[in-house]
Write a protein that holds these residues in place. Sequence first.
Motif, PDB file in Angstrom:
ATOM      1  N   PHE A  30       4.868   4.412   5.931  1.00 49.21           N
ATOM      2  CA  PHE A  30       6.290   4.625   6.222  1.00 49.21           C
ATOM      3  C   PHE A  30       7.171   3.988   5.158  1.00 49.21           C
ATOM      4  CE2 PHE A  30       5.050   5.346  10.771  1.00 49.21           C
ATOM      5  CZ  PHE A  30       5.578   6.633  10.867  1.00 49.21           C
ATOM      6  N   LEU A  31       6.712   2.892   4.570  1.00 51.94           N
ATOM      7  CA  LEU A  31       7.493   2.188   3.551  1.00 51.94           C
ATOM      8  C   LEU A  31       7.276   2.742   2.142  1.00 51.94           C
ATOM      9  CD1 LEU A  31       7.081  -1.463   4.853  1.00 51.94           C
ATOM     10  CD2 LEU A  31       9.134  -0.023   4.968  1.00 51.94           C
ATOM     11  N   GLY A  32       6.397   3.750   2.009  1.00 47.79           N
ATOM     12  CA  GLY A  32       6.177   4.363   0.699  1.00 47.79           C
ATOM     13  C   GLY A  32       5.015   3.804  -0.085  1.00 47.79           C
ATOM     14  N   VAL A  33       4.253   2.908   0.504  1.00 51.17           N
ATOM     15  CA  VAL A  33       3.038   2.409  -0.140  1.00 51.17           C
ATOM     16  C   VAL A  33       1.951   3.418   0.197  1.00 51.17           C
ATOM     17  CG1 VAL A  33       1.392   0.498  -0.278  1.00 51.17           C
ATOM     18  CG2 VAL A  33       3.816   0.032   0.153  1.00 51.17           C
ATOM     19  N   ASN A  34       1.581   4.270  -0.758  1.00 56.69           N
ATOM     20  CA  ASN A  34       0.742   5.416  -0.397  1.00 56.69           C
ATOM     21  C   ASN A  34      -0.507   5.617  -1.247  1.00 56.69           C
ATOM     22  OD1 ASN A  34       2.005   6.249  -2.691  1.00 56.69           O
ATOM     23  ND2 ASN A  34       2.766   8.159  -1.848  1.00 56.69           N
ATOM     24  N   GLU A  93      -4.066  13.534  -1.159  1.00 54.45           N
ATOM     25  CA  GLU A  93      -4.023  14.453  -2.294  1.00 54.45           C
ATOM     26  C   GLU A  93      -4.349  13.666  -3.551  1.00 54.45           C
ATOM     27  OE1 GLU A  93      -0.678  17.145  -4.556  1.00 54.45           O
ATOM     28  OE2 GLU A  93      -0.546  16.935  -2.383  1.00 54.45           O
ATOM     29  N   ALA A  94      -5.160  14.261  -4.395  1.00 50.82           N
ATOM     30  CA  ALA A  94      -5.511  13.595  -5.655  1.00 50.82           C
ATOM     31  C   ALA A  94      -4.297  13.577  -6.576  1.00 50.82           C
ATOM     32  CB  ALA A  94      -6.677  14.305  -6.317  1.00 50.82           C
ATOM     33  N   TYR A  95      -4.018  12.426  -7.148  1.00 52.22           N
ATOM     34  CA  TYR A  95      -2.952  12.331  -8.138  1.00 52.22           C
ATOM     35  C   TYR A  95      -3.536  12.071  -9.520  1.00 52.22           C
ATOM     36  CZ  TYR A  95      -3.384   7.209  -7.969  1.00 52.22           C
ATOM     37  OH  TYR A  95      -3.863   5.918  -8.037  1.00 52.22           O
ATOM     38  N   GLN A  96      -4.851  11.834  -9.585  1.00 54.35           N
ATOM     39  CA  GLN A  96      -5.542  11.587 -10.847  1.00 54.35           C
ATOM     40  C   GLN A  96      -6.949  12.166 -10.723  1.00 54.35           C
ATOM     41  OE1 GLN A  96      -5.293   7.532 -12.417  1.00 54.35           O
ATOM     42  NE2 GLN A  96      -7.508   7.592 -12.743  1.00 54.35           N
ATOM     43  N   ARG A  97      -7.437  12.773 -11.801  1.00 54.59           N
ATOM     44  CA  ARG A  97      -8.740  13.457 -11.755  1.00 54.59           C
ATOM     45  C   ARG A  97      -9.908  12.658 -12.321  1.00 54.59           C
ATOM     46  NH1 ARG A  97      -8.072  16.760  -7.863  1.00 54.59           N
ATOM     47  NH2 ARG A  97      -6.368  18.186  -8.142  1.00 54.59           N
ATOM     48  N   PRO A 145     -10.900   8.780 -13.306  1.00 54.59           N
ATOM     49  CA  PRO A 145     -11.596   9.023 -12.047  1.00 54.59           C
ATOM     50  C   PRO A 145     -10.624   9.552 -10.987  1.00 54.59           C
ATOM     51  CG  PRO A 145     -11.116   6.686 -12.224  1.00 54.59           C
ATOM     52  CD  PRO A 145     -10.651   7.337 -13.515  1.00 54.59           C
ATOM     53  N   VAL A 146     -11.166  10.156  -9.951  1.00 55.08           N
ATOM     54  CA  VAL A 146     -10.333  10.717  -8.896  1.00 55.08           C
ATOM     55  C   VAL A 146      -9.680   9.575  -8.122  1.00 55.08           C
ATOM     56  CG1 VAL A 146     -10.298  12.103  -6.795  1.00 55.08           C
ATOM     57  CG2 VAL A 146     -11.776  12.767  -8.681  1.00 55.08           C
ATOM     58  N   ARG A 147      -8.379   9.671  -7.984  1.00 60.09           N
ATOM     59  CA  ARG A 147      -7.587   8.697  -7.222  1.00 60.09           C
ATOM     60  C   ARG A 147      -6.695   9.487  -6.270  1.00 60.09           C
ATOM     61  NH1 ARG A 147     -10.095   4.336  -8.682  1.00 60.09           N
ATOM     62  NH2 ARG A 147      -9.765   3.516 -10.748  1.00 60.09           N
ATOM     63  N   TYR A 148      -6.502   8.931  -5.073  1.00 61.68           N
ATOM     64  CA  TYR A 148      -5.748   9.641  -4.047  1.00 61.68           C
ATOM     65  C   TYR A 148      -4.497   8.887  -3.632  1.00 61.68           C
ATOM     66  CZ  TYR A 148     -10.022  12.339  -3.426  1.00 61.68           C
ATOM     67  OH  TYR A 148     -11.115  13.138  -3.637  1.00 61.68           O
ATOM     68  N   GLU A 149      -3.519   9.672  -3.187  1.00 63.66           N
ATOM     69  CA  GLU A 149      -2.391   9.097  -2.480  1.00 63.66           C
ATOM     70  C   GLU A 149      -2.355   9.735  -1.099  1.00 63.66           C
ATOM     71  OE1 GLU A 149       0.961   9.670  -5.015  1.00 63.66           O
ATOM     72  OE2 GLU A 149       1.214  11.756  -4.445  1.00 63.66           O
ATOM     73  N   TYR A 150      -1.851   8.982  -0.160  1.00 63.35           N
ATOM     74  CA  TYR A 150      -1.877   9.372   1.243  1.00 63.35           C
ATOM     75  C   TYR A 150      -0.453   9.575   1.729  1.00 63.35           C
ATOM     76  CZ  TYR A 150      -6.644   7.850   0.761  1.00 63.35           C
ATOM     77  OH  TYR A 150      -7.941   7.737   0.328  1.00 63.35           O
ATOM     78  N   SER A 151      -0.286  10.550   2.604  1.00 62.22           N
ATOM     79  CA  SER A 151       1.029  10.788   3.188  1.00 62.22           C
ATOM     80  C   SER A 151       0.868  11.123   4.659  1.00 62.22           C
ATOM     81  CB  SER A 151       1.761  11.908   2.450  1.00 62.22           C
ATOM     82  OG  SER A 151       1.022  13.114   2.530  1.00 62.22           O
ATOM     83  N   LEU A 152       1.907  10.823   5.397  1.00 60.65           N
ATOM     84  CA  LEU A 152       1.920  11.107   6.821  1.00 60.65           C
ATOM     85  C   LEU A 152       2.173  12.587   7.059  1.00 60.65           C
ATOM     86  CD1 LEU A 152       4.038   8.006   7.650  1.00 60.65           C
ATOM     87  CD2 LEU A 152       1.755   8.391   8.562  1.00 60.65           C
ATOM     88  N   THR A 153       1.465  13.155   8.002  1.00 60.53           N
ATOM     89  CA  THR A 153       1.730  14.524   8.429  1.00 60.53           C
ATOM     90  C   THR A 153       2.935  14.486   9.376  1.00 60.53           C
ATOM     91  OG1 THR A 153       0.321  14.310  10.366  1.00 60.53           O
ATOM     92  CG2 THR A 153      -0.741  15.099   8.318  1.00 60.53           C
TER      93      THR A 153
END
Length: 164
Positions: free
Chosen positions: A33-37, A69-73, A75-83
Motif C-alpha cells: 500500500f505504501l509503494g514498496v513493491n 510482473e518482471a521488471y528485469q530479465r 536476472p529475473v526480478r519481480y515487482e508486486y502489486s495489489l489486485t
Amino acid sequence: MNRDRFATMACSVARTAGLIADPWTLLVLRDLFLGVNRFEQLVRDLGVATNILTERLERLMASGLVEREAYQRNPVRYEYSLTESGTGLYGVVISLLAWGDHHLAVDGVPMRLVHEVCGEEITPVVTCAHCGTVLRPDEVTVLAGPGGRHAPGTAVIAELLTMP
C-alpha cells in the motif's frame, strides 16, 4: 498452522483471517500500500527471511490479492502489486494502523495519514455507508445471512442468529 481450515468456515472473518492474519502478511500488505513493491525492497524494509517473504507473496498471489510482473530479465526480478481484491483490504490495514496508533504508539505515531482530496490529516474510522455515523458495536444488530450455517467456527454464533 493449517490456515486452509479457515477457508471452509461459514464466517467471513475466519476466511479473511485464514488469508491475511499473520504479522508478515499484514506487513507485506502495508508495504505494498505504501509503494514498496520489489522483493529486495520488501526484504530490506521488513528484515524478513527471503523464504518467509516468498511464502507470503506466493500465498497472496494464489489468493488473488497480489500479482507480480518482471521488471528485469537477467536476472529475473519481480515487482508486486495489489489486485482490485487486494486493494479492498486497505480499510483493514489502516484500521489496524489506527488502533495501534491509539493504543500502542507510546513514542508517538510512526506515520501520519493525509487525505489528498481535502488535504487534512486523518484518523481512519469505520462508518455506516448510509448515514456516515461512526459504527459502534453496541449500535449494530447482526442478523443471519444466506451463507451462514451451524458448523465448526460458527456453532454458537449460528444458534444466536437463529433464535427468535
